[in-house]
Scaffold this active site. Structure first.
Site, PDB file in Angstrom:
ATOM      1  N   ASP A  10       0.878  -1.157   0.000  1.00  0.00           N
ATOM      2  CA  ASP A  10       0.000   0.000   0.000  1.00  0.00           C
ATOM      3  C   ASP A  10       0.932   1.228   0.000  1.00  0.00           C
ATOM      4  OD1 ASP A  10      -2.341   1.623   0.492  1.00  0.00           O
ATOM      5  OD2 ASP A  10      -1.656   1.763   2.561  1.00  0.00           O
ATOM      6  N   LEU A  11       0.420   2.372  -0.393  1.00  0.00           N
ATOM      7  CA  LEU A  11       1.286   3.570  -0.463  1.00  0.00           C
ATOM      8  C   LEU A  11       1.130   4.461   0.780  1.00  0.00           C
ATOM      9  CD1 LEU A  11       3.166   5.480  -2.133  1.00  0.00           C
ATOM     10  CD2 LEU A  11       1.076   6.487  -3.085  1.00  0.00           C
ATOM     11  N   ASP A  12      -0.086   5.033   0.922  1.00  0.00           N
ATOM     12  CA  ASP A  12      -0.319   5.998   2.004  1.00  0.00           C
ATOM     13  C   ASP A  12      -0.228   5.316   3.367  1.00  0.00           C
ATOM     14  OD1 ASP A  12      -0.911   8.136   0.208  1.00  0.00           O
ATOM     15  OD2 ASP A  12      -2.920   7.359  -0.087  1.00  0.00           O
ATOM     16  N   THR A  18       1.559  10.060   3.917  1.00  0.00           N
ATOM     17  CA  THR A  18       0.581  10.991   3.334  1.00  0.00           C
ATOM     18  C   THR A  18      -0.737  10.979   4.098  1.00  0.00           C
ATOM     19  OG1 THR A  18       0.364   9.207   1.774  1.00  0.00           O
ATOM     20  CG2 THR A  18       1.333  11.230   0.949  1.00  0.00           C
ATOM     21  N   LYS A  46      -8.990   5.621   6.178  1.00  0.00           N
ATOM     22  CA  LYS A  46      -7.736   5.050   5.665  1.00  0.00           C
ATOM     23  C   LYS A  46      -8.005   3.891   4.716  1.00  0.00           C
ATOM     24  CE  LYS A  46      -4.527   6.495   9.214  1.00  0.00           C
ATOM     25  NZ  LYS A  46      -3.686   6.098  10.345  1.00  0.00           N
ATOM     26  N   ARG A  50     -11.625   8.006  -2.434  1.00  0.00           N
ATOM     27  CA  ARG A  50     -11.951   9.417  -2.173  1.00  0.00           C
ATOM     28  C   ARG A  50     -13.467   9.605  -2.019  1.00  0.00           C
ATOM     29  NH1 ARG A  50      -9.806  13.046  -6.794  1.00  0.00           N
ATOM     30  NH2 ARG A  50      -8.013  11.710  -6.378  1.00  0.00           N
ATOM     31  N   SER A 115      -2.441   0.605  -4.441  1.00  0.00           N
ATOM     32  CA  SER A 115      -2.982   1.772  -3.719  1.00  0.00           C
ATOM     33  C   SER A 115      -4.326   2.203  -4.276  1.00  0.00           C
ATOM     34  CB  SER A 115      -1.987   2.930  -3.855  1.00  0.00           C
ATOM     35  OG  SER A 115      -2.570   4.129  -3.398  1.00  0.00           O
ATOM     36  N   ALA A 116      -5.176   2.712  -3.389  1.00  0.00           N
ATOM     37  CA  ALA A 116      -6.472   3.249  -3.815  1.00  0.00           C
ATOM     38  C   ALA A 116      -6.332   4.653  -4.382  1.00  0.00           C
ATOM     39  CB  ALA A 116      -7.419   3.280  -2.622  1.00  0.00           C
ATOM     40  N   LYS A 146     -10.899  -1.077  -1.644  1.00  0.00           N
ATOM     41  CA  LYS A 146     -10.644  -1.954  -0.504  1.00  0.00           C
ATOM     42  C   LYS A 146     -11.798  -1.753   0.482  1.00  0.00           C
ATOM     43  CE  LYS A 146      -5.701  -1.003  -1.007  1.00  0.00           C
ATOM     44  NZ  LYS A 146      -4.528  -0.298  -0.474  1.00  0.00           N
ATOM     45  N   GLU A 170       0.148  -3.349   4.657  1.00  0.00           N
ATOM     46  CA  GLU A 170      -1.025  -2.469   4.765  1.00  0.00           C
ATOM     47  C   GLU A 170      -1.099  -1.768   6.118  1.00  0.00           C
ATOM     48  OE1 GLU A 170      -3.601  -0.971   3.780  1.00  0.00           O
ATOM     49  OE2 GLU A 170      -3.824  -1.651   1.744  1.00  0.00           O
ATOM     50  N   ASP A 171      -1.553  -0.521   6.116  1.00  0.00           N
ATOM     51  CA  ASP A 171      -1.749   0.186   7.396  1.00  0.00           C
ATOM     52  C   ASP A 171      -3.227   0.370   7.724  1.00  0.00           C
ATOM     53  OD1 ASP A 171      -2.220   2.133   5.370  1.00  0.00           O
ATOM     54  OD2 ASP A 171      -1.993   3.698   6.887  1.00  0.00           O
TER      55      ASP A 171
END
Ligand code: BG6
Ligand code: MG
Length: 216
Positions: A10-12, A18, A46, A50, A115-116, A146, A170-171
């Site tokens: 995952d990115l963020d 971010t 999270k 969006r 990533s979403a 997700k 994943e966070d």
């Protein structure tokens, strides 16, 4: 026991912090709409898209708006968010992320972003990490958010690796759920309270080593 062949990130909140910029932008919007939005509330946003994030935010504030107004507010939040991420540089890669990605690649483990975010490419370019991923799946390539497993299934498919040989980092609770639904193992980054379903929980990639990768 099977060897791990791919790591999907995952990115963020995993590669870059971010999550704090998302929070600041959503809080600004909530305040403009006349209600408060806490970091605790932010946990629910999270990992989710969006559009879905705005729906949850409005639910928290008890606000009902038509679809056109919602679209305008989501765009406004994104403008504020992009203003912040446009200033990001290499220093904002989270501790251990660059090193662990390099270690995976040296060990022959393929890497993917899952990533979403529709802003993932801008962020990866700004922090200089585009080349560290064999495959990049972002919010522009997915149709289901997700906890739907789509983003990770697309990643594994593009890498040509069976899901049983994949480990996801994943966070977000929704992200851990997505990884497990994809039939992958998952390393949760953050608090055991929210991520208890992950196979291993760490506080950040600085703690991660190849020998800790959860095996089947
Ligand atoms: C996820 C974040 O990575 O991307 C969510 O965890 C965010 O908080 C989602 O809503 C969509 O991001 P963007 O950049 O397309 O608004
Ligand atoms: Mg995340």
């Amino acid at each position: 026991m099977s060897r791990v062949q791919a790591c999907l990130f995952d990115l963020d909140g995993v590669i870059v912090d971010t999550a704090k910029y998302h929070y600041l932008a959503w809080r600004r919007l909530a305040n403009e709409l006349g209600f408060d939005f806490t970091e605790h509330d932010n946990e629910r946003l999270k990992g989710v898209s969006r559009v879905r994030s705005l729906e949850i935010l409005l639910e928290i504030g008890g606000v009902t708006l038509d679809a056109q107004t919602q679209a305008a507010l989501a765009a406004k939040k994104n403008d504020w968010y992009v203003e912040m991420i446009a200033k990001m540089d290499e220093s904002e890669v989270l501790p251990g992320a660059r090193r662990f990605l390099a270690e995976c690649r040296t060990a022959g483990i393929r890497t993917a972003l899952g990533s979403a975010s529709k802003n993932a490419m801008l962020i990866l370019r700004n922090v200089g990490l585009v080349d560290q991923f064999d495959v990049i799946i972002d919010g522009n390539k997915t149709s289901a958010a997700k906890p739907d497993p789509e983003v990770f299934l697309l990643g594994a498919h593009a890498l040509g690796v069976a899901t049983a040989h994949c480990v996801v980092f994943e966070d977000a609770e929704a992200g851990v759920e997505a990884a497990l639904r994809a039939g992958m193992r998952c390393v949760g980054i953050g608090s055991p309270q929210t991520l208890h379903r992950a196979n291993l929980i760490i506080s950040g990639l600085a703690e991660m080593t190849l020998d800790r990768l959860p095996m089947e």
